[in-house]
Design a protein around this motif. Sequence first.
Motif, PDB file in Angstrom:
ATOM      1  N   MET A   1       0.869  -1.130  -0.005  1.00 37.17           N
ATOM      2  CA  MET A   1      -0.120  -0.167  -0.346  1.00 37.17           C
ATOM      3  C   MET A   1       0.448   1.517   0.025  1.00 37.17           C
ATOM      4  SD  MET A   1      -2.991   1.832  -0.042  1.00 37.17           S
ATOM      5  CE  MET A   1      -4.298   0.962   1.347  1.00 37.17           C
ATOM      6  N   THR A   2       1.308   1.117   0.986  1.00 39.23           N
ATOM      7  CA  THR A   2       2.379   2.686   0.824  1.00 39.23           C
ATOM      8  C   THR A   2       3.622   2.948  -0.321  1.00 39.23           C
ATOM      9  OG1 THR A   2       2.989   2.314   3.487  1.00 39.23           O
ATOM     10  CG2 THR A   2       4.691   3.739   2.674  1.00 39.23           C
ATOM     11  N   ARG A   3       3.776   1.555  -0.839  1.00 41.71           N
ATOM     12  CA  ARG A   3       4.919   1.740  -1.976  1.00 41.71           C
ATOM     13  C   ARG A   3       3.920   1.605  -3.028  1.00 41.71           C
ATOM     14  NH1 ARG A   3       7.129  -1.139  -6.142  1.00 41.71           N
ATOM     15  NH2 ARG A   3       5.439  -1.653  -7.284  1.00 41.71           N
ATOM     16  N   GLN A   4       2.938   1.467  -3.409  1.00 45.02           N
ATOM     17  CA  GLN A   4       1.644   2.006  -4.215  1.00 45.02           C
ATOM     18  C   GLN A   4       0.688   3.499  -4.470  1.00 45.02           C
ATOM     19  OE1 GLN A   4      -2.149   0.243  -3.866  1.00 45.02           O
ATOM     20  NE2 GLN A   4      -2.624   0.660  -6.619  1.00 45.02           N
ATOM     21  N   ILE A   5       0.973   3.781  -2.605  1.00 41.84           N
ATOM     22  CA  ILE A   5       0.861   5.185  -2.636  1.00 41.84           C
ATOM     23  C   ILE A   5       1.820   6.106  -3.688  1.00 41.84           C
ATOM     24  CG2 ILE A   5       0.598   7.064  -0.772  1.00 41.84           C
ATOM     25  CD1 ILE A   5      -0.956   5.045   0.605  1.00 41.84           C
ATOM     26  N   PHE A   6       2.680   5.979  -2.798  1.00 37.53           N
ATOM     27  CA  PHE A   6       4.272   6.736  -2.932  1.00 37.53           C
ATOM     28  C   PHE A   6       4.751   6.700  -4.423  1.00 37.53           C
ATOM     29  CE2 PHE A   6       4.023   7.482   1.530  1.00 37.53           C
ATOM     30  CZ  PHE A   6       5.030   8.503   1.692  1.00 37.53           C
ATOM     31  N   ALA A   7       4.805   5.420  -4.905  1.00 35.04           N
ATOM     32  CA  ALA A   7       5.345   5.410  -6.740  1.00 35.04           C
ATOM     33  C   ALA A   7       4.476   6.241  -7.405  1.00 35.04           C
ATOM     34  CB  ALA A   7       5.030   4.199  -6.877  1.00 35.04           C
ATOM     35  N   SER A   8       2.694   6.261  -6.945  1.00 33.23           N
ATOM     36  CA  SER A   8       1.829   6.530  -7.912  1.00 33.23           C
ATOM     37  C   SER A   8       1.656   8.379  -7.918  1.00 33.23           C
ATOM     38  CB  SER A   8       0.561   6.426  -7.858  1.00 33.23           C
ATOM     39  OG  SER A   8       0.776   5.000  -7.546  1.00 33.23           O
TER      40      SER A   8
ATOM     41  N   LEU B   1      -4.095  13.349  -3.692  1.00 29.15           N
ATOM     42  CA  LEU B   1      -4.877  13.027  -4.223  1.00 29.15           C
ATOM     43  C   LEU B   1      -4.899  11.198  -3.891  1.00 29.15           C
ATOM     44  CD1 LEU B   1      -6.609  13.940  -6.721  1.00 29.15           C
ATOM     45  CD2 LEU B   1      -4.727  13.158  -8.338  1.00 29.15           C
ATOM     46  N   VAL B   2      -3.888  10.566  -4.195  1.00 28.29           N
ATOM     47  CA  VAL B   2      -3.467   9.532  -4.075  1.00 28.29           C
ATOM     48  C   VAL B   2      -4.132   9.207  -2.912  1.00 28.29           C
ATOM     49  CG1 VAL B   2      -2.360   8.075  -4.208  1.00 28.29           C
ATOM     50  CG2 VAL B   2      -1.443   9.454  -5.607  1.00 28.29           C
TER      51      VAL B   2
ATOM     52  N   GLY C   1     -14.198   0.533  -1.745  1.00 22.65           N
ATOM     53  CA  GLY C   1     -14.999  -0.055  -2.466  1.00 22.65           C
ATOM     54  C   GLY C   1     -15.636   0.677  -3.809  1.00 22.65           C
ATOM     55  N   HIS C   2     -14.412   1.948  -4.308  1.00 23.21           N
ATOM     56  CA  HIS C   2     -14.246   2.567  -5.670  1.00 23.21           C
ATOM     57  C   HIS C   2     -13.516   2.349  -6.725  1.00 23.21           C
ATOM     58  CE1 HIS C   2     -18.255   4.317  -3.776  1.00 23.21           C
ATOM     59  NE2 HIS C   2     -17.586   4.600  -2.808  1.00 23.21           N
ATOM     60  N   ARG C   3     -13.279   1.991  -7.202  1.00 19.45           N
ATOM     61  CA  ARG C   3     -12.247   1.524  -8.395  1.00 19.45           C
ATOM     62  C   ARG C   3     -11.935   3.083  -9.155  1.00 19.45           C
ATOM     63  NH1 ARG C   3     -10.049  -3.416  -9.449  1.00 19.45           N
ATOM     64  NH2 ARG C   3      -8.456  -3.795 -11.476  1.00 19.45           N
ATOM     65  N   VAL C   4     -10.052   2.992  -8.703  1.00 22.41           N
ATOM     66  CA  VAL C   4     -10.150   4.247  -9.553  1.00 22.41           C
ATOM     67  C   VAL C   4      -9.131   3.749 -10.600  1.00 22.41           C
ATOM     68  CG1 VAL C   4      -8.118   5.844  -9.369  1.00 22.41           C
ATOM     69  CG2 VAL C   4      -9.174   4.929  -7.040  1.00 22.41           C
TER      70      VAL C   4
ATOM     71  N   THR D   1      -2.848   5.859 -13.288  1.00 23.76           N
ATOM     72  CA  THR D   1      -2.557   5.006 -14.644  1.00 23.76           C
ATOM     73  C   THR D   1      -1.734   4.250 -13.512  1.00 23.76           C
ATOM     74  OG1 THR D   1      -2.905   6.140 -16.451  1.00 23.76           O
ATOM     75  CG2 THR D   1      -1.551   4.570 -16.681  1.00 23.76           C
ATOM     76  N   PHE D   2      -0.672   4.529 -13.198  1.00 27.41           N
ATOM     77  CA  PHE D   2       0.206   3.870 -11.779  1.00 27.41           C
ATOM     78  C   PHE D   2      -0.452   3.026 -11.016  1.00 27.41           C
ATOM     79  CE2 PHE D   2       3.363   6.312 -14.079  1.00 27.41           C
ATOM     80  CZ  PHE D   2       4.396   5.380 -14.369  1.00 27.41           C
ATOM     81  N   TRP D   3      -1.511   4.159 -10.154  1.00 25.87           N
ATOM     82  CA  TRP D   3      -2.304   2.954  -9.233  1.00 25.87           C
ATOM     83  C   TRP D   3      -2.785   2.255  -9.431  1.00 25.87           C
ATOM     84  CZ3 TRP D   3      -3.141   4.055  -3.855  1.00 25.87           C
ATOM     85  CH2 TRP D   3      -3.673   3.167  -3.114  1.00 25.87           C
ATOM     86  N   SER D   4      -3.911   1.737 -11.033  1.00 27.27           N
ATOM     87  CA  SER D   4      -4.499   0.612 -11.217  1.00 27.27           C
ATOM     88  C   SER D   4      -3.889  -0.867 -11.871  1.00 27.27           C
ATOM     89  CB  SER D   4      -5.418   1.464 -12.554  1.00 27.27           C
ATOM     90  OG  SER D   4      -5.214   1.867 -13.236  1.00 27.27           O
ATOM     91  N   ARG D   5      -2.584   0.226 -12.402  1.00 30.08           N
ATOM     92  CA  ARG D   5      -1.947  -0.987 -12.242  1.00 30.08           C
ATOM     93  C   ARG D   5      -0.999  -1.403 -10.850  1.00 30.08           C
ATOM     94  NH1 ARG D   5       2.678   1.539 -16.361  1.00 30.08           N
ATOM     95  NH2 ARG D   5       1.689   2.042 -18.668  1.00 30.08           N
TER      96      ARG D   5
END
Lengths: 228, 56
Positions: A1-8, A87-88, A98-101, A221-225
Amino acid sequence: MTRQIFASALFAGLAAGVLAALLQFAFVVPLLLEGELFETGARVHFAGADGVPQSVAGGVGLSAELGRHLGTLAMNLIAYTGFALVLVAGFALAQRAGHRVTPRSGLVWGLAGFVAVQLAPAAGLPPELPGTTATDLGLRQGWWALCVATTAAGLGLIAFGRGALALAGAVVLILLPHVVGAPHLDTYFGIAPPELSALFATRSLAVAAASWVVLGLVAATFWSRETP
Amino acid sequence: MTTHTIAQAQSDSGLLPIAFAALTGLFLVFAAGFSHASAMHDVAHDQRHAIAFPCH
């Protein structure tokens, strides 16, 4: 989660920060430097000999101030990375609910960010050319922060709230700072031509809109990947 | 540990990075747009005007 947030957020901040700086160099900074001609008194607009306000139109381009422009690029990267992190964090909260980004919804997130951080505060405190005399800085910063926070909360209610009460709450939140009113002086002090001030304000907003849309798109885009 | 408490623990650990990211973001925005330190102000000047952070 942390990696996903900061990378995006970092990729989005980089893309939007560079884009914002490039668009500012092309469309906004030349107007800002032209405004400084009036701030310093190198040009005078409202003192025509016959009482007619007139001055030569046309700026000095970007001039050769590389250090200054590098500072602008660096601070855009910092500001847009900051916007991206918030934003992220919103993406992450939405996903927990439950909302997909997706990249497509990222465009809307970016536009909503533009409305909350740029458009709504500009309705009370328009983007200012250098040399604009205005009321106490702390008061204006406080109103700006209030406006951004209530607008963002209102847009969040519109997007994720359910029922008429949520919608009514959103309208109240979005209107609140404008009913309170932004802090203004009771005198006009403008020294720059109104045409220049107006163009500066609208260009700043247009550049910010483009940058925020790209911010939302790249972040999503990065988040959904990375979303399983 | 019951299923409920495991889920609770997972959701709590998920909120921490979100709060951390949001606070880091707000700190960066504050530095870029609000800091009164004069060195920050000078470097940030054009960007603050362009983004319409209240300036001066």
